[in-house]
Design a protein around this motif. Structure first.
Motif, PDB file in Angstrom:
ATOM      1  N   ARG A   1       0.644  -1.327  -0.020  1.00 37.92           N
ATOM      2  CA  ARG A   1       0.192  -0.032  -0.152  1.00 37.92           C
ATOM      3  C   ARG A   1       1.000   1.275  -0.005  1.00 37.92           C
ATOM      4  O   ARG A   1       1.806   1.354   0.991  1.00 37.92           O
ATOM      5  CB  ARG A   1      -0.986   0.150   1.078  1.00 37.92           C
ATOM      6  CG  ARG A   1      -1.917  -1.018   1.166  1.00 37.92           C
ATOM      7  CD  ARG A   1      -2.873  -1.229   2.302  1.00 37.92           C
ATOM      8  NE  ARG A   1      -3.734  -2.280   2.256  1.00 37.92           N
ATOM      9  CZ  ARG A   1      -3.850  -3.067   3.258  1.00 37.92           C
ATOM     10  NH1 ARG A   1      -3.379  -2.834   4.583  1.00 37.92           N
ATOM     11  NH2 ARG A   1      -4.674  -4.198   3.348  1.00 37.92           N
ATOM     12  N   ASP A   2       0.733   2.117  -1.042  1.00 42.59           N
ATOM     13  CA  ASP A   2       1.562   3.290  -1.182  1.00 42.59           C
ATOM     14  C   ASP A   2       2.829   2.955  -0.983  1.00 42.59           C
ATOM     15  O   ASP A   2       3.866   3.804  -0.480  1.00 42.59           O
ATOM     16  CB  ASP A   2       1.020   4.353  -0.093  1.00 42.59           C
ATOM     17  CG  ASP A   2      -0.287   4.938  -0.226  1.00 42.59           C
ATOM     18  OD1 ASP A   2      -0.770   5.077  -1.200  1.00 42.59           O
ATOM     19  OD2 ASP A   2      -0.986   4.892   0.953  1.00 42.59           O
ATOM     20  N   GLY A   3       3.357   1.967  -1.725  1.00 43.00           N
ATOM     21  CA  GLY A   3       4.804   1.600  -1.908  1.00 43.00           C
ATOM     22  C   GLY A   3       5.336   0.712  -0.627  1.00 43.00           C
ATOM     23  O   GLY A   3       6.574   0.558  -0.485  1.00 43.00           O
ATOM     24  N   ILE A   4       4.608   0.811   0.346  1.00 38.85           N
ATOM     25  CA  ILE A   4       4.853  -0.031   1.764  1.00 38.85           C
ATOM     26  C   ILE A   4       4.115  -1.319   1.882  1.00 38.85           C
ATOM     27  O   ILE A   4       3.078  -1.450   1.750  1.00 38.85           O
ATOM     28  CB  ILE A   4       4.480   0.803   2.998  1.00 38.85           C
ATOM     29  CG1 ILE A   4       4.852   2.238   2.823  1.00 38.85           C
ATOM     30  CG2 ILE A   4       4.761   0.291   4.267  1.00 38.85           C
ATOM     31  CD1 ILE A   4       4.630   3.356   3.828  1.00 38.85           C
ATOM     32  N   PRO A   5       5.281  -2.234   2.058  1.00 37.61           N
ATOM     33  CA  PRO A   5       4.494  -3.858   2.327  1.00 37.61           C
ATOM     34  C   PRO A   5       4.045  -3.685   3.516  1.00 37.61           C
ATOM     35  O   PRO A   5       4.549  -3.447   4.629  1.00 37.61           O
ATOM     36  CB  PRO A   5       5.788  -4.672   1.914  1.00 37.61           C
ATOM     37  CG  PRO A   5       7.097  -3.856   2.269  1.00 37.61           C
ATOM     38  CD  PRO A   5       6.582  -2.640   2.064  1.00 37.61           C
ATOM     39  N   VAL A   6       2.662  -4.503   3.556  1.00 36.13           N
ATOM     40  CA  VAL A   6       2.078  -4.736   4.998  1.00 36.13           C
ATOM     41  C   VAL A   6       2.203  -6.151   5.319  1.00 36.13           C
ATOM     42  O   VAL A   6       1.466  -7.178   4.696  1.00 36.13           O
ATOM     43  CB  VAL A   6       0.664  -4.291   4.697  1.00 36.13           C
ATOM     44  CG1 VAL A   6      -0.271  -4.807   6.090  1.00 36.13           C
ATOM     45  CG2 VAL A   6       0.314  -2.963   4.336  1.00 36.13           C
ATOM     46  N   MET A   7       3.161  -6.464   5.943  1.00 32.85           N
ATOM     47  CA  MET A   7       3.663  -7.914   6.283  1.00 32.85           C
ATOM     48  C   MET A   7       3.100  -8.357   7.333  1.00 32.85           C
ATOM     49  O   MET A   7       3.668  -9.087   8.497  1.00 32.85           O
ATOM     50  CB  MET A   7       5.409  -7.747   6.617  1.00 32.85           C
ATOM     51  CG  MET A   7       6.004  -7.278   5.278  1.00 32.85           C
ATOM     52  SD  MET A   7       5.739  -8.046   3.905  1.00 32.85           S
ATOM     53  CE  MET A   7       6.426  -9.845   4.203  1.00 32.85           C
ATOM     54  N   LEU A   8       1.619  -8.455   7.786  1.00 30.29           N
ATOM     55  CA  LEU A   8       0.946  -9.027   8.590  1.00 30.29           C
ATOM     56  C   LEU A   8       0.162 -10.064   8.205  1.00 30.29           C
ATOM     57  O   LEU A   8      -0.524 -10.017   7.087  1.00 30.29           O
ATOM     58  CB  LEU A   8      -0.013  -7.831   9.256  1.00 30.29           C
ATOM     59  CG  LEU A   8       0.526  -6.670   9.756  1.00 30.29           C
ATOM     60  CD1 LEU A   8      -0.608  -5.460  10.219  1.00 30.29           C
ATOM     61  CD2 LEU A   8       1.340  -7.149  11.015  1.00 30.29           C
ATOM     62  N   GLU A   9       0.238 -11.151   8.947  1.00 29.74           N
ATOM     63  CA  GLU A   9      -0.509 -12.324   8.503  1.00 29.74           C
ATOM     64  C   GLU A   9      -1.872 -12.002   8.181  1.00 29.74           C
ATOM     65  O   GLU A   9      -2.584 -12.630   7.531  1.00 29.74           O
ATOM     66  CB  GLU A   9      -0.234 -13.628   9.450  1.00 29.74           C
ATOM     67  CG  GLU A   9      -0.834 -14.824   9.040  1.00 29.74           C
ATOM     68  CD  GLU A   9      -0.436 -15.951   9.693  1.00 29.74           C
ATOM     69  OE1 GLU A   9      -1.218 -16.933   9.529  1.00 29.74           O
ATOM     70  OE2 GLU A   9       0.273 -15.747  10.770  1.00 29.74           O
ATOM     71  N   SER A  10      -2.517 -11.432   9.084  1.00 29.13           N
ATOM     72  CA  SER A  10      -3.969 -10.992   9.380  1.00 29.13           C
ATOM     73  C   SER A  10      -4.445 -10.227   7.886  1.00 29.13           C
ATOM     74  O   SER A  10      -5.624 -10.160   7.920  1.00 29.13           O
ATOM     75  CB  SER A  10      -4.237 -10.396  10.556  1.00 29.13           C
ATOM     76  OG  SER A  10      -3.502  -9.056  10.476  1.00 29.13           O
TER      77      SER A  10
END
Length: 57
Positions: free
Chosen positions: A39-48
């Motif tokens: 999102r917006d170039g930022i990886p969201v590394m949450l399993e949820s």
């Protein structure tokens, strides 16, 4: 997404390497069959926040 960052990131579930999807909107882990959003170039590394990959993917 920067390739150097991609080289450092691993799946938080399996610790396997990630690959960037063709549309560059997700980081995909083939080992755990999860796709993490970018999102917006930022990886969201949450399993949820990850989605399970379809068998065809």
């Amino acid at each position: 997404m920067d390739n150097k960052l991609l080289d450092l990131l691993v799946c938080p579930v399996s610790k396997a390497p990630l690959r960037l999807s063709e549309d560059r909107k997700e980081l995909i882990c083939d080992a755990s069959r999860l796709a993490y959003p970018v999102r917006d170039g930022i990886p969201v590394m949450l399993e949820s926040e990850a989605r399970e990959l379809d068998p065809e993917e």
